[in-house]
Design a protein around this motif. Sequence first.
Motif, PDB file in Angstrom:
ATOM      1  N   LYS A   5       0.712  -0.906  -0.066  1.00 40.58           N
ATOM      2  CA  LYS A   5      -0.021  -0.259  -0.533  1.00 40.58           C
ATOM      3  C   LYS A   5       0.798   1.455   0.179  1.00 40.58           C
ATOM      4  CE  LYS A   5      -0.321   0.973   4.667  1.00 40.58           C
ATOM      5  NZ  LYS A   5      -0.109   2.324   5.030  1.00 40.58           N
ATOM      6  N   ALA A   6       0.469   1.831  -1.251  1.00 40.50           N
ATOM      7  CA  ALA A   6       1.257   3.378  -1.004  1.00 40.50           C
ATOM      8  C   ALA A   6       0.858   4.591   0.486  1.00 40.50           C
ATOM      9  CB  ALA A   6       0.662   4.288  -1.832  1.00 40.50           C
ATOM     10  N   TYR A   7       1.544   4.853   1.095  1.00 41.77           N
ATOM     11  CA  TYR A   7       1.553   5.967   2.135  1.00 41.77           C
ATOM     12  C   TYR A   7       0.879   7.521   1.806  1.00 41.77           C
ATOM     13  CZ  TYR A   7       4.888   3.104   4.827  1.00 41.77           C
ATOM     14  OH  TYR A   7       5.221   1.728   5.890  1.00 41.77           O
ATOM     15  N   PRO A   8       0.367   7.906   2.405  1.00 43.31           N
ATOM     16  CA  PRO A   8      -0.889   9.206   2.453  1.00 43.31           C
ATOM     17  C   PRO A   8       0.319  10.375   1.845  1.00 43.31           C
ATOM     18  CG  PRO A   8      -1.315   8.327   4.636  1.00 43.31           C
ATOM     19  CD  PRO A   8      -0.814   7.049   3.649  1.00 43.31           C
ATOM     20  N   LEU A   9       0.661  10.880   1.417  1.00 40.11           N
ATOM     21  CA  LEU A   9       1.039  12.304   1.586  1.00 40.11           C
ATOM     22  C   LEU A   9       1.811  12.789   2.489  1.00 40.11           C
ATOM     23  CD1 LEU A   9       2.925  14.614  -0.740  1.00 40.11           C
ATOM     24  CD2 LEU A   9       0.691  15.675  -0.932  1.00 40.11           C
ATOM     25  N   HIS A  10       0.572  13.154   3.486  1.00 45.03           N
ATOM     26  CA  HIS A  10       0.932  13.220   4.939  1.00 45.03           C
ATOM     27  C   HIS A  10       1.859  12.575   5.780  1.00 45.03           C
ATOM     28  CE1 HIS A  10      -1.367  11.471   7.350  1.00 45.03           C
ATOM     29  NE2 HIS A  10      -2.338  11.161   6.027  1.00 45.03           N
ATOM     30  N   ARG A  11       1.843  11.414   5.414  1.00 48.31           N
ATOM     31  CA  ARG A  11       3.005  10.720   6.348  1.00 48.31           C
ATOM     32  C   ARG A  11       4.282  10.709   5.423  1.00 48.31           C
ATOM     33  NH1 ARG A  11       1.669   3.909   7.321  1.00 48.31           N
ATOM     34  NH2 ARG A  11       3.603   3.446   8.707  1.00 48.31           N
ATOM     35  N   ILE A  12       3.962  10.815   4.322  1.00 48.92           N
ATOM     36  CA  ILE A  12       5.725  10.912   3.929  1.00 48.92           C
ATOM     37  C   ILE A  12       6.197  12.282   4.198  1.00 48.92           C
ATOM     38  CG2 ILE A  12       6.767  11.265   1.523  1.00 48.92           C
ATOM     39  CD1 ILE A  12       4.375   9.072   0.321  1.00 48.92           C
ATOM     40  N   VAL A  13       5.343  13.363   4.055  1.00 51.05           N
ATOM     41  CA  VAL A  13       5.996  14.629   4.192  1.00 51.05           C
ATOM     42  C   VAL A  13       6.860  14.927   5.190  1.00 51.05           C
ATOM     43  CG1 VAL A  13       5.533  16.962   4.450  1.00 51.05           C
ATOM     44  CG2 VAL A  13       4.814  15.850   2.975  1.00 51.05           C
ATOM     45  N   VAL A  46      15.633   5.529   4.938  1.00 51.19           N
ATOM     46  CA  VAL A  46      14.245   6.334   5.214  1.00 51.19           C
ATOM     47  C   VAL A  46      13.564   7.825   4.553  1.00 51.19           C
ATOM     48  CG1 VAL A  46      12.680   7.233   7.484  1.00 51.19           C
ATOM     49  CG2 VAL A  46      15.030   5.048   7.629  1.00 51.19           C
ATOM     50  N   TRP A  47      14.315   7.954   3.884  1.00 52.78           N
ATOM     51  CA  TRP A  47      13.711   9.673   3.515  1.00 52.78           C
ATOM     52  C   TRP A  47      13.001   8.733   2.130  1.00 52.78           C
ATOM     53  CZ3 TRP A  47      14.036  14.816   3.851  1.00 52.78           C
ATOM     54  CH2 TRP A  47      13.133  15.376   2.336  1.00 52.78           C
ATOM     55  N   SER A  48      13.709   8.011   1.386  1.00 51.11           N
ATOM     56  CA  SER A  48      13.160   7.411   0.290  1.00 51.11           C
ATOM     57  C   SER A  48      11.475   6.158   0.086  1.00 51.11           C
ATOM     58  CB  SER A  48      14.003   6.204  -0.957  1.00 51.11           C
ATOM     59  OG  SER A  48      15.649   7.204  -0.345  1.00 51.11           O
ATOM     60  N   LYS A  49      11.425   6.360   1.177  1.00 48.59           N
ATOM     61  CA  LYS A  49      10.707   5.128   1.793  1.00 48.59           C
ATOM     62  C   LYS A  49       8.919   5.578   1.511  1.00 48.59           C
ATOM     63  CE  LYS A  49       8.709   1.278   4.048  1.00 48.59           C
ATOM     64  NZ  LYS A  49       8.884   0.291   3.960  1.00 48.59           N
ATOM     65  N   THR A  50       8.663   5.487   0.365  1.00 48.90           N
ATOM     66  CA  THR A  50       7.024   6.064   0.333  1.00 48.90           C
ATOM     67  C   THR A  50       5.520   5.142  -0.278  1.00 48.90           C
ATOM     68  OG1 THR A  50       6.761   5.967  -2.587  1.00 48.90           O
ATOM     69  CG2 THR A  50       8.010   7.660  -0.941  1.00 48.90           C
ATOM     70  N   SER A  52       4.653   0.867   1.524  1.00 44.50           N
ATOM     71  CA  SER A  52       4.992  -0.766   2.529  1.00 44.50           C
ATOM     72  C   SER A  52       5.784  -1.267   1.639  1.00 44.50           C
ATOM     73  CB  SER A  52       3.993  -1.312   2.857  1.00 44.50           C
ATOM     74  OG  SER A  52       2.999  -1.625   2.014  1.00 44.50           O
ATOM     75  N   GLN A  53       6.637  -1.306   0.239  1.00 49.22           N
ATOM     76  CA  GLN A  53       6.947  -2.489  -0.281  1.00 49.22           C
ATOM     77  C   GLN A  53       8.834  -1.898   0.034  1.00 49.22           C
ATOM     78  OE1 GLN A  53       7.001  -1.478  -4.596  1.00 49.22           O
ATOM     79  NE2 GLN A  53       7.763  -3.014  -4.631  1.00 49.22           N
ATOM     80  N   PRO A  54       9.722  -2.350   0.149  1.00 51.89           N
ATOM     81  CA  PRO A  54      11.341  -2.164   1.057  1.00 51.89           C
ATOM     82  C   PRO A  54      11.075  -1.458  -0.427  1.00 51.89           C
ATOM     83  CG  PRO A  54      10.237  -4.784   1.033  1.00 51.89           C
ATOM     84  CD  PRO A  54       9.090  -4.552   0.138  1.00 51.89           C
ATOM     85  N   VAL A  55      12.519  -0.492  -0.218  1.00 52.42           N
ATOM     86  CA  VAL A  55      12.883   0.570  -1.269  1.00 52.42           C
ATOM     87  C   VAL A  55      13.582  -0.326  -2.048  1.00 52.42           C
ATOM     88  CG1 VAL A  55      14.686   2.202  -0.989  1.00 52.42           C
ATOM     89  CG2 VAL A  55      12.784   2.701   0.875  1.00 52.42           C
ATOM     90  N   TRP A  56      14.524  -1.229  -1.768  1.00 54.54           N
ATOM     91  CA  TRP A  56      15.371  -1.965  -2.515  1.00 54.54           C
ATOM     92  C   TRP A  56      14.596  -2.565  -3.939  1.00 54.54           C
ATOM     93  CZ3 TRP A  56      14.457  -7.641  -3.867  1.00 54.54           C
ATOM     94  CH2 TRP A  56      14.551  -7.563  -2.468  1.00 54.54           C
ATOM     95  N   MET A  57      13.401  -2.757  -3.256  1.00 53.15           N
ATOM     96  CA  MET A  57      12.616  -3.480  -4.518  1.00 53.15           C
ATOM     97  C   MET A  57      11.702  -2.799  -5.068  1.00 53.15           C
ATOM     98  SD  MET A  57       8.912  -6.264  -3.847  1.00 53.15           S
ATOM     99  CE  MET A  57      10.348  -7.037  -2.556  1.00 53.15           C
ATOM    100  N   ALA A  58      11.552  -1.533  -5.120  1.00 49.27           N
ATOM    101  CA  ALA A  58      11.009  -0.183  -5.019  1.00 49.27           C
ATOM    102  C   ALA A  58      11.779   0.321  -6.634  1.00 49.27           C
ATOM    103  CB  ALA A  58      10.369   0.549  -4.726  1.00 49.27           C
ATOM    104  N   GLN A  59      13.165   0.528  -6.101  1.00 50.85           N
ATOM    105  CA  GLN A  59      14.015   1.325  -7.049  1.00 50.85           C
ATOM    106  C   GLN A  59      14.605  -0.022  -8.054  1.00 50.85           C
ATOM    107  OE1 GLN A  59      16.988   1.689  -3.671  1.00 50.85           O
ATOM    108  NE2 GLN A  59      16.646   3.959  -3.533  1.00 50.85           N
ATOM    109  N   THR A  60      14.732  -0.720  -7.813  1.00 52.42           N
ATOM    110  CA  THR A  60      14.712  -1.954  -8.522  1.00 52.42           C
ATOM    111  C   THR A  60      13.317  -2.296  -9.571  1.00 52.42           C
ATOM    112  OG1 THR A  60      16.080  -3.831  -6.994  1.00 52.42           O
ATOM    113  CG2 THR A  60      15.183  -4.982  -9.042  1.00 52.42           C
ATOM    114  N   GLU A  61      12.261  -2.223  -9.768  1.00 50.91           N
ATOM    115  CA  GLU A  61      11.734  -2.073 -10.643  1.00 50.91           C
ATOM    116  C   GLU A  61      10.792  -0.703 -11.251  1.00 50.91           C
ATOM    117  OE1 GLU A  61       7.518  -2.466  -8.148  1.00 50.91           O
ATOM    118  OE2 GLU A  61       8.084  -4.650  -7.928  1.00 50.91           O
ATOM    119  N   ALA A  62      11.140  -0.009 -10.574  1.00 49.68           N
ATOM    120  CA  ALA A  62      12.385   1.440 -11.286  1.00 49.68           C
ATOM    121  C   ALA A  62      13.665   1.132 -12.733  1.00 49.68           C
ATOM    122  CB  ALA A  62      12.213   3.078 -10.638  1.00 49.68           C
ATOM    123  N   ALA A  63      14.230   0.483 -11.316  1.00 48.55           N
ATOM    124  CA  ALA A  63      15.645   0.458 -12.836  1.00 48.55           C
ATOM    125  C   ALA A  63      14.862  -0.224 -13.848  1.00 48.55           C
ATOM    126  CB  ALA A  63      16.719   0.109 -12.535  1.00 48.55           C
ATOM    127  N   GLY A  64      14.149  -0.952 -13.690  1.00 48.55           N
ATOM    128  CA  GLY A  64      14.026  -2.419 -14.761  1.00 48.55           C
ATOM    129  C   GLY A  64      13.699  -1.991 -16.193  1.00 48.55           C
TER     130      GLY A  64
END
Length: 68
Positions: A5-13, A46-50, A52-64
Motif C-alpha cells: 500500500k502507498a502511504y498518504p502524502l502527509h505521512r511521507i512529508v 527512510v527518506w525514500s520510503k513511500t 510498505s514495499q521495501p525501498v530496494w524492491m521499488a528501486q529495482t522495479e523502477a530501474a527495470g
Amino acid sequence: MDLYKAYPLHRIVLRRIAVAVVGIIALPVMLFRSDRAKFYSYLHRVWSKTSSQPVWMAQTEAAGCDFY
C-alpha cells in the motif's frame, strides 16, 4: 491484487521532516564517527520510503524499464 500500500502524502512529508531534523541534530556527533556513512545511508532509505514495499524492491522495479 496490490501487495503493497502507498502511504498518504502527509505521512511521507512527516517522515521526511523527521529525517531532516534527525540528520541535522546528529551532524555534529556523526562528523567524528567512522560509521557515519552507514547512518546517513539508513536515513536516505527512510527518506525514500513511500509505501510498505521495501525501498530496494521499488528501486529495482523502477530501474527495470531501463534495460527493456
